[in-house]
Scaffold this motif. Structure first.
Motif, short mmCIF file in Angstrom:
data_model
loop_
_atom_site.label_atom_id
_atom_site.label_comp_id
_atom_site.label_asym_id
_atom_site.label_seq_id
_atom_site.Cartn_x
_atom_site.Cartn_y
_atom_site.Cartn_z
N TYR A 37 0.92 -1.04 0.23
CA TYR A 37 0.22 0.01 0.04
C TYR A 37 0.87 1.09 -0.09
O TYR A 37 2.08 1.03 0.31
CB TYR A 37 -1.01 0.03 1.30
CG TYR A 37 -1.92 -1.14 1.41
CD1 TYR A 37 -1.49 -2.51 1.38
CD2 TYR A 37 -3.24 -0.71 0.90
CE1 TYR A 37 -2.50 -3.53 1.24
CE2 TYR A 37 -4.13 -1.83 0.91
CZ TYR A 37 -3.65 -2.99 1.28
OH TYR A 37 -4.85 -4.22 1.11
N GLU A 46 -3.63 3.97 -0.15
CA GLU A 46 -4.33 3.12 -0.99
C GLU A 46 -3.47 1.73 -1.35
O GLU A 46 -1.99 1.90 -1.35
CB GLU A 46 -4.37 3.97 -2.44
CG GLU A 46 -3.08 4.38 -3.01
CD GLU A 46 -3.09 4.97 -4.41
OE1 GLU A 46 -4.11 5.59 -4.58
OE2 GLU A 46 -1.72 5.32 -4.89
N ALA A 60 -3.29 -2.11 -8.39
CA ALA A 60 -4.20 -0.87 -8.94
C ALA A 60 -4.10 -0.64 -10.07
O ALA A 60 -3.15 -0.85 -10.73
CB ALA A 60 -3.70 0.17 -7.75
N ASP A 61 -5.17 -0.07 -10.91
CA ASP A 61 -5.02 0.45 -12.25
C ASP A 61 -3.89 1.28 -12.43
O ASP A 61 -3.38 1.33 -13.68
CB ASP A 61 -6.41 1.12 -12.71
CG ASP A 61 -7.31 0.10 -12.73
OD1 ASP A 61 -8.76 0.73 -12.51
OD2 ASP A 61 -7.35 -0.91 -12.95
#
Length: 122
Positions: A37, A46, A60-61
């Motif tokens: 993260y 995130e 994550a994109d």
């Protein structure tokens, strides 16, 4: 009982690469999931990437195609290889493990590392 220690952060120019490592130690029975993260200043923490004990990964994109997560189960270690770094990747990167603890009840808990700074200059 359980400690996670990250290493490998630092300063790199945009377009460069960095590799992070996280070692879990202590009273570990098994590790179900490990992940990375990040938290940039003024922003919420995130998800970057996760990997299951079977090796399934999720990204994550914003990092797909640039970052690769992997793990060495024998060493209780998870890695994050970061390529084509961008200034917006600058953040403190945290390792997280969903760990079954070798205590009386074999409880499953989330553990976090202390974080490592990654700074990407333009």
């Amino acid at each position: 009982q359980v400690q996670l220690v990250e290493s490998g952060g630092g300063l790199v120019q945009a377009g460069g690469s960095l590799g992070l490592s996280c070692v879990a130690s202590g009273s570990i029975f098994s590790i179900n999931l490990m992940g990375w993260y990040r938290q940039a200043p003024g922003k919420q923490r995130e998800l970057v990437a996760t990997i299951t004990s079977q090796g399934s990964t999720n990204y994550a994109d914003s990092v797909k195609g640039r970052f690769t997560i992997s793990r060495d189960k024998a060493k209780n270690t998870v890695y994050l290889q970061m390529n084509s770094l961008k200034p917006e990747d600058t953040a403190v990167y945290y390792c997280k493990g969903l760990i079954v603890v070798s205590d009386t009840y074999y409880n499953t808990r989330n553990y976090w590392g202390q974080g490592t700074q990654v700074t990407v200059s333009p």
